[in-house]
Write a protein that holds these residues in place. Structure first.
Motif, PDB file in Angstrom:
ATOM      1  N   MET A  30      87.242  63.392  24.310  1.00  0.00           N
ATOM      2  CA  MET A  30      87.858  64.349  25.268  1.00  0.00           C
ATOM      3  C   MET A  30      89.218  64.066  25.331  1.00  0.00           C
ATOM      4  SD  MET A  30      84.639  64.759  27.971  1.00  0.00           S
ATOM      5  CE  MET A  30      85.626  65.758  29.117  1.00  0.00           C
ATOM      6  N   GLU A  31      89.553  62.738  25.390  1.00  0.00           N
ATOM      7  CA  GLU A  31      91.239  62.680  25.960  1.00  0.00           C
ATOM      8  C   GLU A  31      92.184  63.166  24.700  1.00  0.00           C
ATOM      9  OE1 GLU A  31      94.286  58.964  26.729  1.00  0.00           O
ATOM     10  OE2 GLU A  31      91.997  58.517  26.365  1.00  0.00           O
ATOM     11  N   VAL A  32      91.428  62.812  23.577  1.00  0.00           N
ATOM     12  CA  VAL A  32      92.570  63.239  22.435  1.00  0.00           C
ATOM     13  C   VAL A  32      92.278  65.120  22.287  1.00  0.00           C
ATOM     14  CG1 VAL A  32      92.640  63.343  19.778  1.00  0.00           C
ATOM     15  CG2 VAL A  32      92.290  61.223  21.269  1.00  0.00           C
ATOM     16  N   ALA A  33      91.165  65.660  22.663  1.00  0.00           N
ATOM     17  CA  ALA A  33      91.122  67.086  22.365  1.00  0.00           C
ATOM     18  C   ALA A  33      91.835  67.831  23.649  1.00  0.00           C
ATOM     19  CB  ALA A  33      89.728  67.282  22.251  1.00  0.00           C
ATOM     20  N   LYS A  34      92.030  67.140  24.803  1.00  0.00           N
ATOM     21  CA  LYS A  34      92.636  67.674  25.830  1.00  0.00           C
ATOM     22  C   LYS A  34      91.526  68.549  26.474  1.00  0.00           C
ATOM     23  CE  LYS A  34      96.738  65.938  25.256  1.00  0.00           C
ATOM     24  NZ  LYS A  34      97.212  64.741  25.837  1.00  0.00           N
ATOM     25  N   ILE A  35      90.213  68.239  26.554  1.00  0.00           N
ATOM     26  CA  ILE A  35      89.478  68.826  26.968  1.00  0.00           C
ATOM     27  C   ILE A  35      88.839  68.002  28.309  1.00  0.00           C
ATOM     28  CG2 ILE A  35      86.830  69.372  26.798  1.00  0.00           C
ATOM     29  CD1 ILE A  35      87.192  70.085  23.858  1.00  0.00           C
ATOM     30  N   SER A  36      88.966  68.731  29.271  1.00  0.00           N
ATOM     31  CA  SER A  36      88.485  68.056  30.673  1.00  0.00           C
ATOM     32  C   SER A  36      87.146  68.440  31.144  1.00  0.00           C
ATOM     33  CB  SER A  36      89.763  68.433  31.775  1.00  0.00           C
ATOM     34  OG  SER A  36      89.481  69.770  32.096  1.00  0.00           O
ATOM     35  N   GLY A  37      86.497  69.219  30.666  1.00  0.00           N
ATOM     36  CA  GLY A  37      85.278  69.448  31.340  1.00  0.00           C
ATOM     37  C   GLY A  37      84.334  69.048  30.449  1.00  0.00           C
ATOM     38  N   LEU A  38      83.048  68.404  31.030  1.00  0.00           N
ATOM     39  CA  LEU A  38      81.954  67.939  30.219  1.00  0.00           C
ATOM     40  C   LEU A  38      81.255  69.041  29.638  1.00  0.00           C
ATOM     41  CD1 LEU A  38      80.569  65.212  32.873  1.00  0.00           C
ATOM     42  CD2 LEU A  38      81.723  64.770  30.552  1.00  0.00           C
ATOM     43  N   ALA A  47      90.406  66.691  17.055  1.00  0.00           N
ATOM     44  CA  ALA A  47      90.117  65.304  17.801  1.00  0.00           C
ATOM     45  C   ALA A  47      89.258  64.561  17.022  1.00  0.00           C
ATOM     46  CB  ALA A  47      89.734  65.328  19.290  1.00  0.00           C
ATOM     47  N   LEU A  48      88.213  65.025  16.298  1.00  0.00           N
ATOM     48  CA  LEU A  48      87.270  64.437  15.650  1.00  0.00           C
ATOM     49  C   LEU A  48      87.949  63.988  14.158  1.00  0.00           C
ATOM     50  CD1 LEU A  48      84.042  66.585  16.478  1.00  0.00           C
ATOM     51  CD2 LEU A  48      84.557  64.075  17.259  1.00  0.00           C
ATOM     52  N   PHE A  49      88.739  64.884  13.826  1.00  0.00           N
ATOM     53  CA  PHE A  49      89.378  64.744  12.325  1.00  0.00           C
ATOM     54  C   PHE A  49      90.441  63.445  12.638  1.00  0.00           C
ATOM     55  CE2 PHE A  49      92.452  65.052   9.226  1.00  0.00           C
ATOM     56  CZ  PHE A  49      91.768  65.137   8.080  1.00  0.00           C
ATOM     57  N   GLN A  50      91.007  63.317  13.768  1.00  0.00           N
ATOM     58  CA  GLN A  50      91.834  62.143  13.976  1.00  0.00           C
ATOM     59  C   GLN A  50      91.269  61.116  13.892  1.00  0.00           C
ATOM     60  OE1 GLN A  50      94.860  61.641  13.916  1.00  0.00           O
ATOM     61  NE2 GLN A  50      95.103  59.817  14.839  1.00  0.00           N
ATOM     62  N   ASN A 101      82.390  56.830  14.474  1.00  0.00           N
ATOM     63  CA  ASN A 101      81.890  56.254  15.790  1.00  0.00           C
ATOM     64  C   ASN A 101      82.573  56.724  16.883  1.00  0.00           C
ATOM     65  OD1 ASN A 101      79.456  55.090  14.496  1.00  0.00           O
ATOM     66  ND2 ASN A 101      80.754  53.356  13.961  1.00  0.00           N
ATOM     67  N   ILE A 102      82.294  57.531  17.764  1.00  0.00           N
ATOM     68  CA  ILE A 102      82.930  57.882  18.798  1.00  0.00           C
ATOM     69  C   ILE A 102      82.478  57.862  20.168  1.00  0.00           C
ATOM     70  CG2 ILE A 102      83.883  59.988  17.358  1.00  0.00           C
ATOM     71  CD1 ILE A 102      81.750  61.970  19.097  1.00  0.00           C
TER      72      ILE A 102
END
Length: 95
Positions: free
Chosen positions: A52-60, A30-33, A45-46
């Protein structure tokens, strides 16, 4: 089409790194995207929500653990802003 050297070196580095799990890989991708959309230039800048949305990670907790791990292990440099109005910065490091 040529190889993307940053991805090739990342996957070569993690091949033998048992500390890296699937959530780390998803987060890095996701960071690479975002890095790609930034014309392969650092820093990126993120916002946590967008990554989290791009990485499909739902948990903080998973997000914070993985971004800290990637930074501690030398895959990225992470500069959190601690201010919701200012984006955090990530540098993808050469590994």
């Amino acid at each position: 089409m040529g190889e993307v050297k940053e991805l090739t070196s990342f996957f070569s580095a993690i091949r033998e790194d048992n500390r890296i799990g699937i959530s780390h890989v998803c987060l890095y991708m996701a960071l690479f995207q975002f890095y790609n959309l930034n014309q392969l230039r650092n820093p990126v800048n993120i916002t946590r929500a967008a990554v989290m949305e791009v990485a499909k990670i739902s948990g903080l907790a998973t997000y914070h653990k993985c971004i800290k791990d990637l930074a501690d292990l030398g895959y990225i440099q992470y500069r959190p802003s601690y201010n919701p109005a200012i984006r955090s910065q990530v540098y993808l490091l050469k590994v």
